[in-house]
Scaffold this active site. Structure first.
Site, PDB file in Angstrom:
ATOM      1  CG  HIS A  53      -1.956  -0.909   1.294  1.00  0.00           C
ATOM      2  ND1 HIS A  53      -3.162  -1.189   2.134  1.00  0.00           N
ATOM      3  CD2 HIS A  53      -2.122  -2.160   0.707  1.00  0.00           C
ATOM      4  CE1 HIS A  53      -3.798  -2.020   1.814  1.00  0.00           C
ATOM      5  NE2 HIS A  53      -3.269  -2.916   0.802  1.00  0.00           N
ATOM      6  CD  GLU A  55      -1.672   4.357   2.865  1.00  0.00           C
ATOM      7  OE1 GLU A  55      -2.800   5.139   3.006  1.00  0.00           O
ATOM      8  OE2 GLU A  55      -1.659   3.524   2.583  1.00  0.00           O
ATOM      9  CB  CYS A  83      -6.360  -0.339   5.230  1.00  0.00           C
ATOM     10  SG  CYS A  83      -4.925  -1.023   5.045  1.00  0.00           S
ATOM     11  CB  CYS A  86      -1.746   1.889   6.414  1.00  0.00           C
ATOM     12  SG  CYS A  86      -1.708   0.949   4.512  1.00  0.00           S
TER      13      CYS A  86
END
Length: 165
Positions: A53, A55, A83, A86
């Site tokens: 992801h 992040e 999410c 993260c």
């Protein structure tokens, strides 16, 4: 203002997904003392890595650049509310403040109707319950900025993929 500058940088990373196969429109930058020390962009499909992801990639980049795993005192700017995975990574790394554009519900609305072949579905509410990580539960101060700009990018990315199936 610095917030808008770094938010726009995260959104520019997110917008790369409009042109790059195997990517999704989630970008993030990490800032320490007014300097970008890490950036990331979602490459989950391209890297066959569900943890890739924006992040997490920004955290990985910042840690490599600083050659340490402690990002205490750093701020993270993201094109979308992170999410639970993260958020947990942010806690582990010591991120002190988060700025994000689209909320999880806004990104969910933008992606509504996408076929599974176009995007691996994630039930963010279930993930939060299972992981126990929420923005409200921890020491990270979170603020939402530039949601409309992020939603435009999310919808521009998702639109052609909705029609493809």
């Amino acid at each position: 203002m610095y917030v808008e500058k770094y938010m726009r940088q995260a959104l520019a990373l997110s917008a790369r997904a409009l042109e790059e196969p195997g990517t999704e429109p989630f970008g993030a930058v990490i800032v320490k003392d007014g300097e970008v020390i890490g950036e990331g962009f979602n490459h989950s499909v391209a890297h066959f890595d569900p943890t890739s992801h924006g992040e997490v990639e920004a955290i990985r980049d910042a840690c490599r650049r600083l050659q340490r795993v402690d990002l205490t005192g750093c701020d993270l700017y993201s094109s979308c509310e992170p999410c639970a995975m993260c958020v947990a990574a942010m806690h582990v790394a010591g991120i002190r403040r988060l700025y994000y554009a689209a909320s999880l519900s806004q990104s969910g609305n933008a992606f509504e109707g996408l076929p599974v072949a176009q995007r691996h579905p994630i039930d963010v509410d279930e993930l939060r319950t299972t992981a126990g990580a929420t923005l409200q539960a921890g020491p990270i101060i979170a603020e939402q900025h530039l949601a409309e700009d992020a939603i435009d990018i999310l919808e521009a990315w998702a639109g052609p993929r909705k029609a493809a199936d």
